[in-house]
Design an enzyme around this catalytic site. Structure first.
Site, PDB file in Angstrom:
ATOM      1  CD  GLU A 135      51.392 -41.062  53.232  1.00 53.74           C
ATOM      2  OE1 GLU A 135      52.506 -40.896  53.775  1.00 53.74           O
ATOM      3  OE2 GLU A 135      50.397 -41.483  53.835  1.00 53.74           O
TER       4      GLU A 135
ATOM      5  CD  GLU B 132      51.898 -41.935  60.447  1.00 56.93           C
ATOM      6  OE1 GLU B 132      51.487 -42.857  59.726  1.00 56.93           O
ATOM      7  OE2 GLU B 132      52.089 -40.765  60.040  1.00 56.93           O
TER       8      GLU B 132
ATOM      9  CD  GLU C 148      46.763 -49.514  60.872  1.00 54.24           C
ATOM     10  OE1 GLU C 148      47.054 -50.080  59.799  1.00 54.24           O
ATOM     11  OE2 GLU C 148      46.600 -48.280  60.955  1.00 54.24           O
TER      12      GLU C 148
HETATM   13  C1  HMH Z   1      45.248 -47.763  57.503  1.00 50.48           C
HETATM   14  N1  HMH Z   1      47.192 -46.983  58.722  1.00 50.48           N
HETATM   15  C2  HMH Z   1      46.494 -46.971  57.584  1.00 50.48           C
HETATM   16  N2  HMH Z   1      46.902 -46.270  56.526  1.00 50.48           N
HETATM   17  C3  HMH Z   1      48.032 -45.534  56.601  1.00 50.48           C
HETATM   18  N3  HMH Z   1      48.433 -44.844  55.502  1.00 50.48           N
HETATM   19  C4  HMH Z   1      48.802 -45.533  57.784  1.00 50.48           C
HETATM   20  C5  HMH Z   1      48.330 -46.283  58.839  1.00 50.48           C
HETATM   21  C6  HMH Z   1      50.097 -44.785  57.916  1.00 50.48           C
HETATM   22  O1  HMH Z   1      49.988 -43.459  57.612  1.00 50.48           O
END
Ligand code: HMH
Length: 221
Positions: free
Chosen positions: A88, A140, A210
């Site tokens: 990633e 996730e 989030e």
């Molecule tokens: C803020 N939440 C955020 N970024 C991510 N990449 C993920 C979850 C999932 O890995």
């Protein structure tokens, strides 16, 4: 009482908040094709910083799994997650250069700092595995649900953003999230009421962070 699937109980109980995180205006705008590419670029830069901070968090969850579980299943699932993160980070670098986003000069916004501080609090050896794995699952799962929604048949996601959506919205990632959920449920089932209560607070904190994280894409905070 039947506590076989604590996370399922949380999802039911906190449904509106969960929907707020997984059907956010930013990802809905990706899905309907109205997204502003400058918002996407802001999100991309901030998420790169987040993912870098996610690496030591996953490493800490791995250590807790290794200490607190007997079979290899937990460590294997988490190790798979760490391997994916390696990929990633390379992807973020390629994607950023495609969009002319200079990753070296991204300044973390307050929300990002708050989220990274929250991750750091969970890395403490005082935080048990049940808490760490359930927060990990929630983090996730929000991305999985958000981006899978952008790939549904009736979506109008711009071609240029589909690869991003596939990264978290693909079936393999969905399978991985269900594996994490099942590990979280296993731990929560045998945890004390106190630990379960703490884990639920963490779950809500993840959802709130989030939403704030998606909000950063607007660039007004
Ligand atoms: C803020 N939440 C955020 N970024 C991510 N990449 C993920 C979850 C999932 O890995």
């Amino acid at each position: 009482s039947d506590r076989a699937a604590v996370t399922v109980t949380w999802l039911k109980k906190h449904r509106p908040i969960y929907i707020g995180a997984t059907r956010h205006p930013f990802t809905l705008a990706i899905r309907d094709g109205s997204v502003d590419f400058s918002s996407f670029k802001r999100w991309l830069g901030q998420d790169y910083l987040f993912v870098r901070a996610f690496v030591p968090f996953l490493a800490s969850v791995l250590v807790k799994a290794w200490k607190e579980t007997d079979d290899d299943a937990d460590v294997d699932v988490i190790l798979g997650g760490i391997a994916t993160l390696n990929d990633e980070i390379a992807w973020f670098k390629r994607e950023a250069s495609k969009w002319d986003v200079s990753l070296d000069s991204i300044v973390p916004q307050q929300t990002n700092l708050d989220y990274c501080r929250f991750l750091e609090s969970l890395m403490s050896p005082d935080v048990d595995y049940a808490q760490a794995i359930s927060a990990f699952w929630a983090i996730e799962a929000v991305y999985q649900e958000s981006f899978a929604h952008c790939l549904e048949d009736d979506s109008k996601t711009p071609e240029a953003l589909k690869e991003t959506c596939r990264r978290w919205g693909n079936d393999g990632f969905g399978h991985y999230c269900r594996a994490l959920q099942s590990l979280a449920n296993q731990q929560l089932q045998k945890a004390s009421e106190e630990v379960v209560a703490k884990a639920e607070v963490n779950f809500l904190r993840v959802l709130e962070l989030e939403v704030d994280f998606w909000n950063m894409s607007r660039g007004t905070t």
